[in-house]
Enzyme design. Structure first.
Site, PDB file in Angstrom:
ATOM      1  N   LYS A  83      59.832  68.030  12.165  1.00 24.18           N
ATOM      2  CA  LYS A  83      59.730  67.247  13.400  1.00 24.18           C
ATOM      3  C   LYS A  83      60.260  65.835  13.139  1.00 24.18           C
ATOM      4  O   LYS A  83      59.866  65.186  12.155  1.00 24.18           O
ATOM      5  CB  LYS A  83      58.262  67.197  13.822  1.00 24.18           C
ATOM      6  CG  LYS A  83      58.033  67.012  15.292  1.00 24.18           C
ATOM      7  CD  LYS A  83      56.551  67.220  15.607  1.00 24.18           C
ATOM      8  CE  LYS A  83      56.248  67.095  17.066  1.00 24.18           C
ATOM      9  NZ  LYS A  83      54.806  67.073  17.313  1.00 24.18           N
TER      10      LYS A  83
HETATM   11  O1  G3P Z   1      52.649  67.417  21.035  1.00 28.89           O
HETATM   12  C1  G3P Z   1      52.517  66.055  21.276  1.00 28.89           C
HETATM   13  C2  G3P Z   1      51.103  65.760  21.543  1.00 28.89           C
HETATM   14  O2  G3P Z   1      50.355  65.903  20.372  1.00 28.89           O
HETATM   15  C3  G3P Z   1      50.850  64.468  22.166  1.00 28.89           C
HETATM   16  O3  G3P Z   1      49.795  64.665  23.004  1.00 28.89           O
HETATM   17  O4  G3P Z   1      47.872  64.044  24.372  1.00 28.89           O
HETATM   18  O5  G3P Z   1      48.539  62.636  22.381  1.00 28.89           O
HETATM   19  O6  G3P Z   1      49.916  62.654  24.437  1.00 28.89           O
HETATM   20  P1  G3P Z   1      48.984  63.415  23.586  1.00 28.89           P
END
Ligand code: G3P
Length: 216
Positions: A83
């Site tokens: 990634k």
């Molecule tokens: O896959 C990306 C994710 O982990 C981010 O999620 O909820 O932290 O915006 P969030």
């Protein structure tokens, strides 16, 4: 549509894998920090729970460091996907790692033009963050639609991996607009099965069945 689990919680991933709902896993440095585990160890353990891609994120900020880290991460298991952040350095690293047949997931995508760049350098996946756009009153789902259209216009094979998913509605909308993959926390994936009428109907069926005095 593929289901990836956005987590480093081994028990939760294993539980969903047993049901047949895990096509891969995504992590990021925040998720690894939350796990409290050694990065490479936890990625190795996750990789044993699924045959699908497990995204492990580099932390270098220049292309050379990202490429070096990506090669190290890839050695953990055959299903590691490297990634990389959507910066010019990340794109350069993506181009190099793709040329070495290392799968890549370009993350922190917030615009269609960024997604176009990721496809041009051969990313395996592009990760647009829906929830974080919604957080600032932009339309995360519109971004997924735009990327789908652009990739289809030119036949790019990069898969649209909808990330930062916070709700069951996000999952449904991603399926409707043709995201190739969603990655969501275990809690969201589990709640996809919930419906009040399912619970009510099942309770009624079981009550009526019990009254028959029969068994199967
Ligand atoms: O896959 C990306 C994710 O982990 C981010 O999620 O909820 O932290 O915006 P969030």
């Amino acid at each position: 549509m593929k289901f990836f689990i956005d987590s480093a919680d081994l028990d939760a991933i294993a539980e969903l894998a047993d049901i047949g709902l895990v096509d891969g896993v995504t992590t990021n440095p925040s998720i690894i920090a939350k796990s409290g585990r050694d990065f490479k160890e936890v990625i190795a353990e996750i990789c044993k729970l699924t045959d699908g891609h497990v995204s492990a994120e580099v932390v270098g900020t220049d292309a050379e460091d990202m490429i070096r880290e990506g090669r190290i991460l890839r050695k953990i298991a055959d299903n590691v996907c490297v990634k990389l952040p959507l910066t010019m350095a990340g794109l350069k690293a993506c181009n190099q790692l793709s040329s070495e047949n290392i799968p890549t997931n370009v993350t922190l995508c917030f615009s269609a033009n960024q997604a176009l760049l990721a496809a041009k350098v051969g990313a395996t996946y592009i990760s647009p963050f829906i929830g974080r756009l919604d957080d600032i009153t932009l339309d995360g789902m519109e971004l997924i639609e735009d990327i789908r259209t652009i990739y289809d216009n030119f036949g790019y094979e990069t898969e649209v991996l909808a990330a930062s998913i916070r709700s069951v509605n996000h999952v449904k909308e991603c399926a409707l607009v043709g995201a190739d993959v969603i990655t969501a926390p275990p809690k969201v994936v589990k709640s996809l099965a919930d419906h009040v009428l399912t619970d009510k109907g099942l309770a009624a069926f079981l009550k009526d069945w019990e009254a028959t005095g029969q068994s199967i």
